[in-house]
Design a protein around this motif. Structure first.
Motif, PDB file in Angstrom:
ATOM      1  N   SER A  83      53.133  31.728  27.598  1.00  0.00           N
ATOM      2  CA  SER A  83      51.746  32.181  27.476  1.00  0.00           C
ATOM      3  C   SER A  83      51.091  31.683  26.184  1.00  0.00           C
ATOM      4  N   PHE A  84      51.821  30.909  25.390  1.00  0.00           N
ATOM      5  CA  PHE A  84      51.218  30.303  24.201  1.00  0.00           C
ATOM      6  C   PHE A  84      51.612  28.841  24.099  1.00  0.00           C
ATOM      7  N   TYR A  85      50.675  28.078  23.611  1.00  0.00           N
ATOM      8  CA  TYR A  85      50.939  26.660  23.364  1.00  0.00           C
ATOM      9  C   TYR A  85      50.526  26.369  21.931  1.00  0.00           C
ATOM     10  N   ASN A  86      51.422  25.754  21.169  1.00  0.00           N
ATOM     11  CA  ASN A  86      51.134  25.467  19.766  1.00  0.00           C
ATOM     12  C   ASN A  86      51.201  23.965  19.517  1.00  0.00           C
ATOM     13  N   LEU A  87      50.210  23.482  18.782  1.00  0.00           N
ATOM     14  CA  LEU A  87      50.191  22.060  18.412  1.00  0.00           C
ATOM     15  C   LEU A  87      50.228  21.955  16.896  1.00  0.00           C
ATOM     16  N   TYR A  88      51.141  21.153  16.402  1.00  0.00           N
ATOM     17  CA  TYR A  88      51.273  20.913  14.957  1.00  0.00           C
ATOM     18  C   TYR A  88      51.121  19.407  14.743  1.00  0.00           C
ATOM     19  N   VAL A  89      50.260  19.036  13.820  1.00  0.00           N
ATOM     20  CA  VAL A  89      50.023  17.615  13.556  1.00  0.00           C
ATOM     21  C   VAL A  89      50.117  17.374  12.061  1.00  0.00           C
ATOM     22  N   ARG A  90      50.881  16.347  11.690  1.00  0.00           N
ATOM     23  CA  ARG A  90      50.933  15.973  10.274  1.00  0.00           C
ATOM     24  C   ARG A  90      50.307  14.584  10.160  1.00  0.00           C
ATOM     25  N   PHE A  91      49.382  14.440   9.227  1.00  0.00           N
ATOM     26  CA  PHE A  91      48.664  13.181   9.098  1.00  0.00           C
ATOM     27  C   PHE A  91      49.366  12.256   8.123  1.00  0.00           C
ATOM     28  N   GLU A  92      49.073  10.990   8.286  1.00  0.00           N
ATOM     29  CA  GLU A  92      49.658  10.016   7.386  1.00  0.00           C
ATOM     30  C   GLU A  92      48.761   9.920   6.152  1.00  0.00           C
TER      31      GLU A  92
ATOM     32  N   ILE B 255      47.114  28.367  21.163  1.00  0.00           N
ATOM     33  CA  ILE B 255      46.147  28.859  22.138  1.00  0.00           C
ATOM     34  C   ILE B 255      46.882  29.753  23.127  1.00  0.00           C
ATOM     35  N   LYS B 256      46.230  30.826  23.511  1.00  0.00           N
ATOM     36  CA  LYS B 256      46.843  31.755  24.482  1.00  0.00           C
ATOM     37  C   LYS B 256      46.421  31.340  25.883  1.00  0.00           C
ATOM     38  N   LEU B 257      47.367  31.421  26.790  1.00  0.00           N
ATOM     39  CA  LEU B 257      47.115  30.997  28.171  1.00  0.00           C
ATOM     40  C   LEU B 257      47.584  32.082  29.125  1.00  0.00           C
ATOM     41  N   PRO B 258      47.072  32.069  30.355  1.00  0.00           N
ATOM     42  CA  PRO B 258      47.731  32.926  31.343  1.00  0.00           C
ATOM     43  C   PRO B 258      49.124  32.319  31.569  1.00  0.00           C
TER      44      PRO B 258
ATOM     45  N   ALA C  58      52.045  30.287  32.461  1.00  0.00           N
ATOM     46  CA  ALA C  58      52.015  29.056  33.237  1.00  0.00           C
ATOM     47  C   ALA C  58      53.291  28.270  33.023  1.00  0.00           C
ATOM     48  N   GLN C  59      53.577  27.396  33.971  1.00  0.00           N
ATOM     49  CA  GLN C  59      54.705  26.488  33.791  1.00  0.00           C
ATOM     50  C   GLN C  59      54.400  25.104  34.378  1.00  0.00           C
ATOM     51  N   ASN C  60      53.112  24.825  34.655  1.00  0.00           N
ATOM     52  CA  ASN C  60      52.808  23.492  35.181  1.00  0.00           C
ATOM     53  C   ASN C  60      52.190  22.605  34.103  1.00  0.00           C
ATOM     54  N   ASN C  61      52.409  21.312  34.268  1.00  0.00           N
ATOM     55  CA  ASN C  61      51.975  20.336  33.259  1.00  0.00           C
ATOM     56  C   ASN C  61      50.476  20.409  32.972  1.00  0.00           C
ATOM     57  N   TYR C  62      49.693  20.612  34.021  1.00  0.00           N
ATOM     58  CA  TYR C  62      48.232  20.485  33.865  1.00  0.00           C
ATOM     59  C   TYR C  62      47.655  21.533  32.935  1.00  0.00           C
ATOM     60  N   CYS C  63      48.189  22.732  33.094  1.00  0.00           N
ATOM     61  CA  CYS C  63      47.717  23.828  32.275  1.00  0.00           C
ATOM     62  C   CYS C  63      47.899  23.518  30.785  1.00  0.00           C
ATOM     63  N   PHE C  64      49.054  22.963  30.440  1.00  0.00           N
ATOM     64  CA  PHE C  64      49.350  22.715  29.030  1.00  0.00           C
ATOM     65  C   PHE C  64      48.659  21.442  28.535  1.00  0.00           C
ATOM     66  N   LEU C  65      48.484  20.472  29.436  1.00  0.00           N
ATOM     67  CA  LEU C  65      47.750  19.267  29.019  1.00  0.00           C
ATOM     68  C   LEU C  65      46.294  19.620  28.741  1.00  0.00           C
ATOM     69  N   LYS C  66      45.784  20.561  29.505  1.00  0.00           N
ATOM     70  CA  LYS C  66      44.416  21.031  29.293  1.00  0.00           C
ATOM     71  C   LYS C  66      44.322  21.750  27.936  1.00  0.00           C
ATOM     72  N   ALA C  67      45.342  22.557  27.651  1.00  0.00           N
ATOM     73  CA  ALA C  67      45.380  23.246  26.355  1.00  0.00           C
ATOM     74  C   ALA C  67      45.444  22.227  25.223  1.00  0.00           C
ATOM     75  N   LEU C  68      46.249  21.190  25.423  1.00  0.00           N
ATOM     76  CA  LEU C  68      46.354  20.132  24.410  1.00  0.00           C
ATOM     77  C   LEU C  68      44.990  19.485  24.180  1.00  0.00           C
TER      78      LEU C  68
ATOM     79  N   GLY D 172      42.056  20.710  24.572  1.00  0.00           N
ATOM     80  CA  GLY D 172      41.195  21.622  23.822  1.00  0.00           C
ATOM     81  C   GLY D 172      41.545  21.627  22.344  1.00  0.00           C
ATOM     82  N   LEU D 173      42.824  21.724  22.044  1.00  0.00           N
ATOM     83  CA  LEU D 173      43.253  21.779  20.644  1.00  0.00           C
ATOM     84  C   LEU D 173      42.993  20.444  19.949  1.00  0.00           C
TER      85      LEU D 173
END
Ligand SMILES: [Mg+2]
Length: 427
Positions: A291-300, A312-315, A317-327, A329-330
């Motif tokens: 139900s959560f997706y976290n993105l961490y980015v380190r810049f050069e 981001i909080k999600l309903p 889910a376990q399918n690729n599309y849901c998390f790619l959509k979250a990605l 957005g983030l």
């Protein structure tokens, strides 16, 4: 009769004096000197949250009050904690280890357990692997980040083995060496025996590891007032006990340091997509929903590393599309605040996990809700993609890198169109 496990199935890696070592890595004037890391600066009425080995030699430990630590070690250097740095190094170290062996369970900011499989279980190979990991951390993260590595039949003993030699240890503990190699330890030295359990054992006359070893498992169960006691008894003998925490897994994630070629943003985004799909696929295989997706980015950057992180909080889910959509957005959020053009590292994590067996049946799906129906369709599609990739090899079928926001497409127009070059992702 208990069957003695012989295979070396686990490796446990524990960084030594982690916070203090990161500070010594970052601040050369602290190297080879006694250092205590404190939560806040400017006061003596706080305690050390980490001590370098040079400080430990004077008796300064985690938890030592600073006024006491100064008395024990007059030349002690006091350093305020910088948690962002420790998290940053954590990601770098885990990425480095992941280059040699998959991370089975990240146990804390400075500890990780890995499963040895096939030829890795050979003692000589396991030792060589551990040495490569140490070298790789020294070469690519920092010379001052030392670790103690334990190799043993199960995770519990691998951790115990790691504790046998500090700092910079490498210890193989085999089942046939038990309990002899542990007899010098106190019961409290075993992970899982705290102050209260030590007292309970003492109350029934168990004061040494040898006493404990001689108990039978049912007796230990009674002392623990739980089946955990019995599991502990088996764990101490090297038996792989299915841990309840395995079904209460906390996160599934992947991390990657990008090769220079993949660092421009638009390419880095493809790496982020792939890491996301990789994590979601793994989660699906393990039977979880997140139900959560976290993105961490380190810049050069040439000097201070800069980073961005958001979840981001999600309903569930376990399918690729849901998390790619979250990605997506983030990623857009990040683009609005960060203008560095090159990205050095990306980590994605899925958490708030629930096992499919524990999930309430989806009421909305039962009622024919269109959003739930869409979800269900995506789940089936993701599972179909897993099967194809399993049968024909990794990356046979992937989700296309859609330039437009994912929310714009409808189910029938999903574009998973091309077979990419493997090298696009694996540098
Ligand atoms: Mg440690």
């Amino acid at each position: 009769m208990l069957e003695i496990p012989t295979a070396l199935r686990w490796m446990y890696i524990d960084l030594n004096s982690y916070f203090a070592s990161v500070e010594q890595q970052l601040q050369p004037h602290l190297r080879n000197r006694p250092v205590a890391v404190v939560p806040t600066s400017g006061t003596d009425s706080t305690c050390a949250i980490a001590a370098s080995y040079e400080a430990k030699a004077f008796g300064v430990k985690t938890g030592t009050m600073i006024y006491e630590a100064r008395r024990l070690c007059p030349g002690l250097l006091i350093v305020p904690a910088r948690h962002d740095k420790y998290v940053d190094f954590h990601h770098r170290i885990m990425t480095e280890i992941d280059r040699h062996i998959p991370l089975e369970k990240v146990c804390s900011i400075d500890e990780v357990a890995c499963r040895l499989i096939g030829p890795e279980q050979d003692k000589g190979n396991a030792i060589a692997l551990a040495q490569r990991i140490k070298q790789s951390i020294a070469d690519n993260v920092g010379l001052y980040l030392k670790s103690s590595i334990g190799i043993a039949p199960n995770r519990f003993l691998a951790k115990v083995a790691g504790n046998l030699q500090k700092p910079n240890g490498l210890t193989v503990l085999e089942a046939h060496e038990l309990p002899d190699r542990l007899l010098h330890l106190s019961l409290r030295d075993l992970p899982g025996i705290g102050r209260r359990m030590e007292q309970r054992l003492r109350d029934v006359g168990i004061t040494s590891l040898q006493n404990f070893w001689n108990l039978d498992p049912k007796h230990v169960r009674r002392i623990w007032h739980s089946v955990e006691g019995e599991r502990f008894w088996y764990a101490l003998r090297g038996v792989e006990v299915a841990e309840p925490s395995e079904t209460q897994r906390h996160t599934v994630g992947h991390s990657h340091v990008l090769s220079p070629r993949m660092r421009p943003r638009h390419k880095a985004r493809m790496v982020a997509r792939r890491l996301t799909v990789k994590a979601v696929t793994r989660m699906r295989r393990l039977g979880f929903y997140a139900s959560f997706y976290n993105l961490y980015v380190r810049f050069e950057c040439r000097e201070e590393p800069s980073r961005w992180q958001k979840h981001i909080k999600l309903p569930y889910a376990q399918n690729n599309y849901c998390f790619l959509k979250a990605l997506n957005g983030l990623w857009d959020d990040m683009s609005q605040v960060e203008n560095s053009t090159h990205i050095k590292q990306i980590s994605v994590a899925l958490y708030g996990l629930v096992h499919e067996d524990d999930r309430m049946p989806d009421m909305f799906a039962a009622l024919g809700d269109p959003v739930a129906r869409e979800q269900k369709k995506h789940n089936r599609l993701s599972i179909a993609m897993d099967l194809i990739n399993k049968k024909y090899g990794l990356d046979t079928i992937v989700t296309g890198a859609l330039p437009c926001p994912m929310s714009r497409y409808t189910g029938s127009k999903i574009a998973f169109t091309r077979i990419p070059e493997k090298a696009e992702f694996h540098e």
